[in-house]
Design an enzyme around this catalytic site. Structure first.
Site: not given
Length: 380
Positions: A241-242, A363
């Site tokens: 999701g990040g 990320e």
């Protein structure tokens, strides 16, 4: 340039209108000054929290807004188009709430309303000085001692270090490899948890990360999130999701650079005409606009898979890879459109270019995204 958006509900459109209004009023006027002074905008994050923008994808029963991920990501994009550091902070905070929301105990979940309302700001402690991309090899260790875990080690590149109220600490409670990793929810006031000096960055200076040292920090055992040995799975689930959050950040930043370059090219005259009418510049802007639109479509496609409960990890990696590479190209080309003025701090495109670079790294570097995608292809 007006962005045409297909939204699932009228409420979603109202939410994006609210976000745009807040971003224009609270973010845009402050961005350049805070970036120049390296001042962390905690008050802005509180304002966004009071407006309900820090818990958008989480259920209403825990203080969230129950918005689809495709809507949440477009909020991130709008914020990034006014101030990337704020959008990245919202994305990281949303990521930091995930372990408790998805795996937390009943007692831990009582913290969610304050987390999602912005009263408690989160940090995500996965990377380490010697192993940023090799997360499974982390060495920060937590040893059980009675009712506590005693944590020793150092985390690196931690967004909100020194400002966060809680830290997700991924640490080794067992043997080597991913199965020996657990997640602890540490309070910022924990003795022995010591944020270090902020890193000196080329961009995102108002939200510079820092190392966090753990010197026999005692974290209560009831702050273990999930089970022992489940930490790596929690970390990877959160990162999917990040990565979409960072893709949306990249699109917002690229859109801002495109809009500024187009406005400049309409006004700047050379050889008797606006420079946008010269084919060399017009084609460059056309390519920039196409890159932004393609990146937006890619992150929205991945978000819709997530909202439908379908696997989306590969698509998240693709969106993060493409959108951040596109942002780097678009911001660099925006500087080129402005020529010498693009290299001047009197115009924001030089800041946009500096900021775009970090999005290819956070990320999971874009090399890691290519690894994720290629391994998915190999599995068939």
């Amino acid at each position: 340039m007006t962005v045409e958006r297909l939204l699932p509900t009228d409420d979603a459109r109202d939410l994006l209108d609210l976000t745009t209004e807040l971003a224009d009023r609270e973010l845009a006027p402050k961005a350049a000054d805070c970036e120049a002074r390296g001042e962390f905008p905690r008050d802005v994050l509180r304002t966004l929290g009071r407006a309900g923008l820090l818990g958008l994808p989480y259920p209403e029963e825990c203080g969230g807004a129950a918005q689809p991920y495709e809507v949440y990501l477009q909020v991130i994009e709008i914020l990034a188009s006014r101030w990337l550091a704020i959008a990245e902070a919202v994305s990281v905070h949303t990521l930091s709430c995930f372990p408790v929301a998805a795996y937390g105990s009943e007692q831990q979940r009582k913290l969610l309303p304050d987390m999602l309302g912005g009263d408690l700001l989160g940090a995500y402690c996965l990377s380490e000085p010697q192993g940023g991309s090799d997360a499974a090899a982390l060495t920060t260790r937590a040893t059980r001692d009675g009712d506590d875990y005693v944590v020793s080690g150092t985390k690196a590149w931690i967004t909100h270090a020194g400002h966060a109220d809680f830290y997700n600490v991924f640490c080794r409670t067992g043997g080597p490899g991913p199965r020996g990793i657990s997640c602890l929810l540490a309070d910022a006031r924990t003795p022995g948890l010591e944020p270090q000096a902020p890193e000196r960055l080329m961009g995102l200076r108002s939200s510079a990360p820092a190392q966090v040292a753990f010197d026999d920090a005692r974290v209560p055992a009831d702050r273990l999130v999930g089970a022992e040995g489940q930490g790596f799975a929690i970390a990877m689930a959160a990162l999917d999701g990040g990565r979409l959050g960072i893709a949306a950040c990249a699109v917002g930043l690229a859109q801002a650079a495109l809009d500024y370059a187009v406005a400049y090219a309409r006004e700047r005259r050379q050889f008797g005409a606006p420079i946008i009418d010269h084919q060399g510049l017009g084609f460059l802007l056309a390519d920039m606009a196409t890159q932004v639109s393609a990146a937006r479509a890619l992150y929205l496609s991945a978000a819709r898979l997530r909202d439908a409960g379908r696997p989306y990890a590969t698509q998240a990696a693709q969106a993060k890879l493409f959108a951040t590479d596109a942002a780097m190209r678009v911001t660099t080309d925006a500087v080129q459109v402005l020529g010498g003025y693009g290299y001047s701090a009197d115009h924001p495109v030089e800041r946009y270019m500096r900021e775009a670079k970090v999005l290819q790294i956070v990320e999971g570097t874009n090399q890691i995204q290519r690894l994720v995608i290629s391994r998915a292809l190999a599995r068939g």
